[in-house]
Design an enzyme around this catalytic site. Structure first.
Site, PDB file in Angstrom:
ATOM      1  CD  GLU A  23       3.553  -0.604   7.152  1.00  0.00           C
ATOM      2  OE1 GLU A  23       2.947   0.141   6.357  1.00  0.00           O
ATOM      3  OE2 GLU A  23       2.994  -1.146   8.122  1.00  0.00           O
ATOM      4  CG  HIS A  43      -0.306   0.019   2.543  1.00  0.00           C
ATOM      5  ND1 HIS A  43      -0.015  -1.145   3.222  1.00  0.00           N
ATOM      6  CD2 HIS A  43       0.117   1.019   3.349  1.00  0.00           C
ATOM      7  CE1 HIS A  43       0.549  -0.863   4.382  1.00  0.00           C
ATOM      8  NE2 HIS A  43       0.655   0.455   4.491  1.00  0.00           N
ATOM      9  CG  HIS A  63       3.976   4.448   5.441  1.00  0.00           C
ATOM     10  ND1 HIS A  63       3.121   5.007   6.367  1.00  0.00           N
ATOM     11  CD2 HIS A  63       3.483   3.208   5.191  1.00  0.00           C
ATOM     12  CE1 HIS A  63       2.164   4.139   6.668  1.00  0.00           C
ATOM     13  NE2 HIS A  63       2.356   3.035   5.963  1.00  0.00           N
TER      14      HIS A  63
HETATM   15 CO    CO Z   1       1.212   1.239   6.340  1.00  0.00          CO
END
Ligand code: CO
Length: 136
Positions: free
Chosen positions: A132, A7, A81
């Site tokens: 991440e 994502h 992020h």
């Molecule tokens: Co995230």
């Protein structure tokens, strides 16, 4: 080491308004999830399922939200992020440490917003991008 783009997370000052933008302006309707308060993570989230990846909208929740400072600097919101999938979070962490990259927080994986182990890599090592890593 990296798998799919899981994502892209966008920090937003008003998650209802941001979710409506995806529902109405982009016509994503039922692909836009409801709001989920995640007090453990200091955020409220909405996910938009794009098929090949997701957009994660993040609104600060509570006093010590990890995205509060980001929104102070970027009052209208912004990309916060990107999340890449990895097969094995512990070997990914070991490799990152070996390569001299900085894992934020305790440096150990913790359970992220999707109930899977994640770590965040400090943006100073990655061209200003907070990364991440999520075990899938
Ligand atoms: Co995230």
């Amino acid at each position: 080491m990296l798998g799919r783009l899981n994502h892209v997370a966008i920090a937003v000052p008003d998650i209802k308004q941001a979710a409506d933008t995806y529902r109405a302006t982009f016509g994503m309707g039922a692909k836009v999830s409801g709001e989920v308060a995640q007090p453990d993570h200091g955020v409220t989230t909405v996910f938009i399922d794009l098929g090949n990846t997701k957009i994660e909208l993040l609104e600060p929740l509570g006093e010590n939200s990890p995205i509060a400072n980001f929104l102070k600097k970027n009052p209208s919101g912004g990309i916060h992020h990107v999340c890449y999938e990895v097969e094995d979070i512990h070997s990914a962490c070991a490799r990152m440490r070996e390569m001299g990259a900085t894992i934020t927080g305790t440096g150990e994986p913790r359970i992220g917003a999707h109930g899977k182990p994640v770590v965040f890599m400090h943006p100073k090592d990655f061209n200003g991008t907070l990364i991440e890593l999520e075990q899938v």
